[in-house]
Design an enzyme around this catalytic site. Structure first.
Site, PDB file in Angstrom:
ATOM      1  N   HIS A 113      11.054  -1.061   0.622  1.00 21.02           N
ATOM      2  CA  HIS A 113       9.849  -1.676   1.178  1.00 21.02           C
ATOM      3  C   HIS A 113      10.074  -3.175   1.402  1.00 21.02           C
ATOM      4  O   HIS A 113      11.081  -3.735   0.980  1.00 21.02           O
ATOM      5  CB  HIS A 113       8.651  -1.490   0.243  1.00 21.02           C
ATOM      6  N   LYS A 134       5.982  -6.433  -1.531  1.00 19.22           N
ATOM      7  CA  LYS A 134       5.438  -5.341  -2.333  1.00 19.22           C
ATOM      8  C   LYS A 134       5.703  -5.599  -3.811  1.00 19.22           C
ATOM      9  O   LYS A 134       6.846  -5.849  -4.213  1.00 19.22           O
ATOM     10  CB  LYS A 134       6.038  -4.001  -1.895  1.00 19.22           C
TER      11      LYS A 134
END
Length: 242
Positions: free
Chosen positions: A136, A140
């Protein structure tokens, strides 16, 4: 349908546009700087609130929405460990409604079904060891991702030789009965989830690679449309019957 938005970051703004494109009305937008609007008539008029915030804020947001009898669709992760039982009680005994999913993408829903089915097949082939990887964007906070944990739980339910998942750590040995999840953070990647079954002979790999957040946002609006007509504790498997 009247929709309230709780959280107005990149995802909130994308949900707003898709909801409007589908003919819905945004009656309230609540972010960090206007928490008092939970008490407003506009918020209370919403059929559904869509909530995408931080893990530490999600449970409190549910409580505030439920206090106004507003149904909630949430993609926030990280709150279940401490508050899952309370939320279940509020929905089952208190008459409230929460649609929660770690990922609202239609593609991820299909991928999850394939993941569970593949695990059932691989249960009969113990020479293959399973592990996962998720990538990601660098912003995040949680790792592994909520989606990765949901996918891991789907594997564990169907693969007898894996009893739990564990967060991968570089150069650390791990129990072969655990499902290792390696987490990578790179650039602005929306989300890549990979499941591998590796043996001495070969490797079987399935991957979901999100091109943008648009699929997540559309799925959240579809979930809100579903939630308006249903009650209780809901999730993706209720909306997609496969």
């Amino acid at each position: 349908m009247k929709i309230a938005l709780i959280g107005y970051g990149k995802m909130g703004k994308m949900i707003e546009q898709i909801a409007k494109d589908r003919g819905h009305e945004i009656v309230s937008i609540i972010d960090i700087d206007n928490q008092q609007d939970f008490e407003s008539e506009a918020f209370a008029s919403a059929d559904v609130a869509i909530e995408f915030t931080a893990p530490q804020a999600a449970y409190g947001n549910f409580q505030k929405a439920f206090a106004k009898n507003v149904k909630v669709v949430s993609g926030s992760t990280g709150w279940m460990k401490d508050h899952a039982e309370d939320v279940k009680k509020m929905c089952k005994e208190g008459g409230q409604t929460l649609f929660w999913a770690s990922n609202f993408s239609v593609g991820v829903a299909v991928f999850s079904a394939v993941n569970r089915y593949l695990a059932k097949i691989m249960n009969g082939f113990p020479q293959y060891d399973a592990h996962m990887e998720e990538t990601h964007h660098i912003h995040k906070i949680d790792a592994p991702s909520g989606t990765a944990i949901t996918l891991a739980e789907g594997i564990i339910e169907n693969l007898d030789r894996k009893t739990d998942w564990v967060k991968g750590q570089e150069n650390q040995p791990y129990d072969p009965q655990t499902l290792r999840i390696d987490s990578l953070r790179r650039g602005e990647v929306p989300g890549i989830h990979t499941v591998r079954y590796d043996s001495e002979a070969d490797c079987i790999t399935i991957t979901h690679d999100a091109h943008s957040r648009k699929g997540f946002a559309l799925g959240a609006v579809l979930a809100a449309e579903y939630t308006k007509e249903h009650q209780g504790l809901l999730t993706i498997s209720d909306m997609f019957n496969f």
